[in-house]
Design a protein around this motif. Structure first.
Motif, PDB file in Angstrom:
ATOM      1  N   SER A  58       1.951   5.227  -4.691  1.00 52.39           N
ATOM      2  CA  SER A  58       2.578   3.898  -4.675  1.00 52.39           C
ATOM      3  C   SER A  58       1.542   2.818  -4.412  1.00 52.39           C
ATOM      4  O   SER A  58       1.518   1.769  -5.084  1.00 52.39           O
ATOM      5  CB  SER A  58       3.675   3.847  -3.605  1.00 52.39           C
ATOM      6  N   LEU A  59       0.681   3.040  -3.431  1.00 53.03           N
ATOM      7  CA  LEU A  59      -0.338   2.049  -3.082  1.00 53.03           C
ATOM      8  C   LEU A  59      -1.329   1.841  -4.224  1.00 53.03           C
ATOM      9  O   LEU A  59      -1.713   0.698  -4.535  1.00 53.03           O
ATOM     10  CB  LEU A  59      -1.078   2.492  -1.816  1.00 53.03           C
ATOM     11  N   LEU A  60      -1.748   2.925  -4.862  1.00 51.61           N
ATOM     12  CA  LEU A  60      -2.717   2.802  -5.955  1.00 51.61           C
ATOM     13  C   LEU A  60      -2.085   2.116  -7.168  1.00 51.61           C
ATOM     14  O   LEU A  60      -2.754   1.342  -7.863  1.00 51.61           O
ATOM     15  CB  LEU A  60      -3.271   4.168  -6.332  1.00 51.61           C
ATOM     16  N   ALA A  61      -0.814   2.393  -7.428  1.00 49.88           N
ATOM     17  CA  ALA A  61      -0.134   1.699  -8.534  1.00 49.88           C
ATOM     18  C   ALA A  61      -0.163   0.198  -8.293  1.00 49.88           C
ATOM     19  O   ALA A  61      -0.412  -0.593  -9.220  1.00 49.88           O
ATOM     20  CB  ALA A  61       1.299   2.200  -8.668  1.00 49.88           C
ATOM     21  N   ARG A  62       0.083  -0.214  -7.061  1.00 44.42           N
ATOM     22  CA  ARG A  62       0.070  -1.648  -6.728  1.00 44.42           C
ATOM     23  C   ARG A  62      -1.334  -2.224  -6.860  1.00 44.42           C
ATOM     24  O   ARG A  62      -1.528  -3.278  -7.484  1.00 44.42           O
ATOM     25  CB  ARG A  62       0.594  -1.846  -5.303  1.00 44.42           C
ATOM     26  N   GLU A  63      -2.325  -1.527  -6.310  1.00 44.80           N
ATOM     27  CA  GLU A  63      -3.690  -2.060  -6.321  1.00 44.80           C
ATOM     28  C   GLU A  63      -4.294  -2.083  -7.721  1.00 44.80           C
ATOM     29  O   GLU A  63      -5.113  -2.952  -8.036  1.00 44.80           O
ATOM     30  CB  GLU A  63      -4.584  -1.224  -5.389  1.00 44.80           C
ATOM     31  N   LEU A  64      -3.889  -1.150  -8.557  1.00 45.97           N
ATOM     32  CA  LEU A  64      -4.412  -1.091  -9.923  1.00 45.97           C
ATOM     33  C   LEU A  64      -3.618  -1.974 -10.884  1.00 45.97           C
ATOM     34  O   LEU A  64      -3.920  -2.044 -12.077  1.00 45.97           O
ATOM     35  CB  LEU A  64      -4.426   0.354 -10.431  1.00 45.97           C
ATOM     36  N   GLY A  65      -2.600  -2.640 -10.354  1.00 46.36           N
ATOM     37  CA  GLY A  65      -1.823  -3.585 -11.172  1.00 46.36           C
ATOM     38  C   GLY A  65      -0.980  -2.935 -12.236  1.00 46.36           C
ATOM     39  O   GLY A  65      -0.780  -3.518 -13.312  1.00 46.36           O
ATOM     40  N   LEU A  66      -0.451  -1.736 -11.968  1.00 47.45           N
ATOM     41  CA  LEU A  66       0.380  -1.076 -12.968  1.00 47.45           C
ATOM     42  C   LEU A  66       1.727  -1.774 -13.085  1.00 47.45           C
ATOM     43  O   LEU A  66       2.252  -2.295 -12.095  1.00 47.45           O
ATOM     44  CB  LEU A  66       0.587   0.399 -12.581  1.00 47.45           C
ATOM     45  N   PRO A  67       2.301  -1.790 -14.280  1.00 47.23           N
ATOM     46  CA  PRO A  67       3.552  -2.520 -14.501  1.00 47.23           C
ATOM     47  C   PRO A  67       4.761  -1.788 -13.939  1.00 47.23           C
ATOM     48  O   PRO A  67       5.085  -0.678 -14.411  1.00 47.23           O
ATOM     49  CB  PRO A  67       3.638  -2.635 -16.031  1.00 47.23           C
ATOM     50  N   ALA A 122      -6.345   1.663   0.384  1.00 44.82           N
ATOM     51  CA  ALA A 122      -6.015   1.557  -1.038  1.00 44.82           C
ATOM     52  C   ALA A 122      -6.899   0.594  -1.823  1.00 44.82           C
ATOM     53  O   ALA A 122      -7.336   0.926  -2.931  1.00 44.82           O
ATOM     54  CB  ALA A 122      -4.543   1.180  -1.193  1.00 44.82           C
ATOM     55  N   PRO A 123      -7.214  -0.612  -1.319  1.00 40.75           N
ATOM     56  CA  PRO A 123      -8.044  -1.518  -2.124  1.00 40.75           C
ATOM     57  C   PRO A 123      -9.422  -0.934  -2.446  1.00 40.75           C
ATOM     58  O   PRO A 123      -9.924  -1.090  -3.568  1.00 40.75           O
ATOM     59  CB  PRO A 123      -8.159  -2.768  -1.242  1.00 40.75           C
ATOM     60  N   GLN A 124     -10.025  -0.241  -1.479  1.00 43.20           N
ATOM     61  CA  GLN A 124     -11.343   0.340  -1.701  1.00 43.20           C
ATOM     62  C   GLN A 124     -11.292   1.507  -2.681  1.00 43.20           C
ATOM     63  O   GLN A 124     -12.167   1.657  -3.550  1.00 43.20           O
ATOM     64  CB  GLN A 124     -11.955   0.801  -0.365  1.00 43.20           C
ATOM     65  N   VAL A 125     -10.260   2.346  -2.555  1.00 46.18           N
ATOM     66  CA  VAL A 125     -10.128   3.470  -3.492  1.00 46.18           C
ATOM     67  C   VAL A 125      -9.892   2.950  -4.909  1.00 46.18           C
ATOM     68  O   VAL A 125     -10.489   3.441  -5.873  1.00 46.18           O
ATOM     69  CB  VAL A 125      -8.988   4.406  -3.058  1.00 46.18           C
ATOM     70  N   ALA A 126      -9.056   1.945  -5.049  1.00 43.43           N
ATOM     71  CA  ALA A 126      -8.800   1.368  -6.372  1.00 43.43           C
ATOM     72  C   ALA A 126     -10.079   0.784  -6.970  1.00 43.43           C
ATOM     73  O   ALA A 126     -10.324   0.928  -8.179  1.00 43.43           O
ATOM     74  CB  ALA A 126      -7.719   0.296  -6.272  1.00 43.43           C
ATOM     75  N   ASP A 127     -10.889   0.143  -6.145  1.00 42.02           N
ATOM     76  CA  ASP A 127     -12.157  -0.409  -6.643  1.00 42.02           C
ATOM     77  C   ASP A 127     -13.069   0.698  -7.163  1.00 42.02           C
ATOM     78  O   ASP A 127     -13.731   0.538  -8.206  1.00 42.02           O
ATOM     79  CB  ASP A 127     -12.869  -1.180  -5.527  1.00 42.02           C
ATOM     80  N   ARG A 128     -13.130   1.806  -6.451  1.00 43.66           N
ATOM     81  CA  ARG A 128     -13.997   2.908  -6.883  1.00 43.66           C
ATOM     82  C   ARG A 128     -13.468   3.525  -8.182  1.00 43.66           C
ATOM     83  O   ARG A 128     -14.253   3.913  -9.059  1.00 43.66           O
ATOM     84  CB  ARG A 128     -14.088   3.965  -5.785  1.00 43.66           C
ATOM     85  N   ILE A 129     -12.156   3.603  -8.320  1.00 39.87           N
ATOM     86  CA  ILE A 129     -11.571   4.124  -9.559  1.00 39.87           C
ATOM     87  C   ILE A 129     -11.907   3.211 -10.730  1.00 39.87           C
ATOM     88  O   ILE A 129     -12.322   3.669 -11.806  1.00 39.87           O
ATOM     89  CB  ILE A 129     -10.044   4.283  -9.390  1.00 39.87           C
ATOM     90  N   MET A 138      -6.761  -0.120 -19.504  1.00 39.42           N
ATOM     91  CA  MET A 138      -6.865   1.304 -19.211  1.00 39.42           C
ATOM     92  C   MET A 138      -5.527   1.850 -18.726  1.00 39.42           C
ATOM     93  O   MET A 138      -4.901   1.274 -17.845  1.00 39.42           O
ATOM     94  CB  MET A 138      -7.928   1.547 -18.131  1.00 39.42           C
ATOM     95  N   ARG A 139      -5.093   2.962 -19.296  1.00 35.30           N
ATOM     96  CA  ARG A 139      -3.873   3.623 -18.865  1.00 35.30           C
ATOM     97  C   ARG A 139      -4.180   4.549 -17.691  1.00 35.30           C
ATOM     98  O   ARG A 139      -5.209   5.237 -17.696  1.00 35.30           O
ATOM     99  CB  ARG A 139      -3.265   4.400 -20.028  1.00 35.30           C
ATOM    100  N   VAL A 140      -3.296   4.565 -16.712  1.00 36.86           N
ATOM    101  CA  VAL A 140      -3.487   5.390 -15.514  1.00 36.86           C
ATOM    102  C   VAL A 140      -2.345   6.392 -15.433  1.00 36.86           C
ATOM    103  O   VAL A 140      -1.169   6.028 -15.584  1.00 36.86           O
ATOM    104  CB  VAL A 140      -3.541   4.532 -14.242  1.00 36.86           C
ATOM    105  N   SER A 141      -2.695   7.647 -15.182  1.00 31.92           N
ATOM    106  CA  SER A 141      -1.710   8.725 -15.196  1.00 31.92           C
ATOM    107  C   SER A 141      -1.849   9.587 -13.948  1.00 31.92           C
ATOM    108  O   SER A 141      -2.677   9.319 -13.069  1.00 31.92           O
ATOM    109  CB  SER A 141      -1.879   9.578 -16.458  1.00 31.92           C
ATOM    110  N   ILE A 142      -1.040  10.640 -13.869  1.00 30.52           N
ATOM    111  CA  ILE A 142      -0.995  11.535 -12.719  1.00 30.52           C
ATOM    112  C   ILE A 142      -1.136  12.975 -13.192  1.00 30.52           C
ATOM    113  O   ILE A 142      -0.530  13.380 -14.182  1.00 30.52           O
ATOM    114  CB  ILE A 142       0.341  11.375 -11.953  1.00 30.52           C
ATOM    115  N   LEU A 143      -1.958  13.748 -12.472  1.00 31.53           N
ATOM    116  CA  LEU A 143      -1.984  15.204 -12.618  1.00 31.53           C
ATOM    117  C   LEU A 143      -1.459  15.804 -11.323  1.00 31.53           C
ATOM    118  O   LEU A 143      -1.946  15.467 -10.239  1.00 31.53           O
ATOM    119  CB  LEU A 143      -3.404  15.710 -12.889  1.00 31.53           C
ATOM    120  N   ASP A 144      -0.474  16.676 -11.425  1.00 31.37           N
ATOM    121  CA  ASP A 144       0.030  17.368 -10.247  1.00 31.37           C
ATOM    122  C   ASP A 144      -0.197  18.867 -10.408  1.00 31.37           C
ATOM    123  O   ASP A 144       0.043  19.419 -11.490  1.00 31.37           O
ATOM    124  CB  ASP A 144       1.510  17.086 -10.028  1.00 31.37           C
ATOM    125  N   GLN A 145      -0.634  19.520  -9.310  1.00 25.93           N
ATOM    126  CA  GLN A 145      -0.979  20.934  -9.398  1.00 25.93           C
ATOM    127  C   GLN A 145      -0.063  21.845  -8.583  1.00 25.93           C
ATOM    128  O   GLN A 145      -0.338  23.037  -8.460  1.00 25.93           O
ATOM    129  CB  GLN A 145      -2.436  21.132  -8.966  1.00 25.93           C
TER     130      GLN A 145
END
Length: 337
Positions: free
Chosen positions: A325-334, A289-296, A1-8
């Motif tokens: 930064s924390l979510l990128a680490r927890e989600l294992g992004l390269p 971060a670990p809990q938020v990543a799990d829910r995602i 799964m690809r993970v991206s960012i929306l900024d408003q």
């Protein structure tokens, strides 16, 4: 799964609105090496909270200050504009960053009715033309012929090039899903906007009615969620207080700049407001971060999406950068150099 960012580009109380635009650019630069796939910016008008009004300009700045991220709109509100002009803007953007530009399209006004008319005197008629406008835009963006006997058939969008923006349909209803499926385009549902209501049905309709296209033989479905992560749950909940207070205002039809968390927590809330905030905290993707990543991950698996974008609001800009930064680490992004 690809993970991206929306900024408003969220206005923060006590800071000039222009700072929100500069914060968007700085966030994109911060996230460029974190492994996120796309960085999208939204379009809103006459909105005291969301002050990003010209995504095509902000995309140009971000694209020329980043290296790895795909950069795009989430989205251009097409009924405000002539499709040819949008095609020209995004052909220029693609020339600045070949192969890295996304063109996300929406039908909603991103504003109130009066503002929609200020942007386009044909505001009542243009949404009904959305499918035709998408068809014309697709042809101009990709340098392909328009429909047979089209009155603008000899008109071309410049500059031409070997690459082209990747087009998406964005929405929070079944209509966008149907348009995306009809044209064989990727589709992203604004899960954060509806709190998920109607999201699974829209994704199902998109997949079930999808018509394969030359560029996208298979459906590409995504969602965008609101999330905030920190080192601890207490820290995340502290920063979320600003968003929770804003949501109380929104429930009353008030759209204001984001308060600092200390101010938001200092209000004398009624019992009903306290109950509403408690419900918001219970359902929001907020915490360590670990809990938020799990829910995602759980939501992505449940919906079966190919891509997921994250939108985050905080009054403290560093807290927002840390969350990504924390979510990128927890989600294992390269991580990219």
């Amino acid at each position: 799964m690809r993970v991206s960012i929306l900024d408003q580009s969220i206005a923060a109380a006590g800071r000039p609105q222009g700072a929100a635009i500069r914060d968007t650019l700085a966030l994109a630069q911060h996230c460029d090496t974190l492994g996120y796939h796309r960085f999208w910016v939204s379009e809103h008008h006459s909105h005291p909270t969301i002050v990003g009004t010209a995504p095509e300009i902000l995309i140009a700045a971000i694209a020329t200050h980043t290296t790895h991220l795909r950069v795009g709109s989430a989205g251009v509100m097409l009924p405000h504009y002539a499709p040819l002009k949008v095609a020209e803007q995004f052909r220029v953007l693609d020339a600045l960053a070949p192969g890295r530009i996304d063109l996300g399209l929406g039908r909603a006004p991103g504003s109130d009715g009066r503002t929609a008319f200020a942007l386009n005197p044909m505001a009542n008629e243009r949404p009904a033309q959305f499918p035709n406008d998408v068809a014309d835009l697709m042809a101009w963006v990709h340098g392909e012929p328009l429909a047979e006997n089209h009155p603008f058939g000899v008109v071309e969008a410049m500059p031409k090039g070997e690459t082209a923006p990747e087009m998406w349909i964005l929405g929070s209803s079944l209509y966008g899903a149907q348009v995306a499926a009809h044209f064989g385009l990727p589709y992203s549902f604004a899960w954060f906007f509806t709190d998920g209501r109607g999201g699974q049905e829209a994704l199902d309709i998109y997949r079930q009615t999808y018509r394969p296209s030359k560029r996208h033989p298979e459906p590409n479905a995504g969602i965008c969620v609101w999330a905030l992560a920190a080192e601890t749950d207490d820290e995340a909940q502290h920063h979320y207080s600003s968003r929770a207070r804003w949501q109380l205002y929104r429930d009353r039809g008030l759209y204001l700049p984001l308060d600092p968390p200390e101010v938001a927590m200092g209000y004398d809330y009624s019992d009903a407001e306290m109950a509403r905030i408690a419900e918001l905290r219970r359902t929001a993707f907020v915490g360590a971060a670990p809990q938020v990543a799990d829910r995602i991950r759980e939501l992505a698996e449940r919906t079966g999406v190919d891509e997921l974008a994250i939108v985050t609001w905080t009054h403290d800009e560093q807290a927002r950068r840390d969350s990504y930064s924390l979510l990128a680490r927890e989600l294992g992004l390269p991580v990219r150099g």
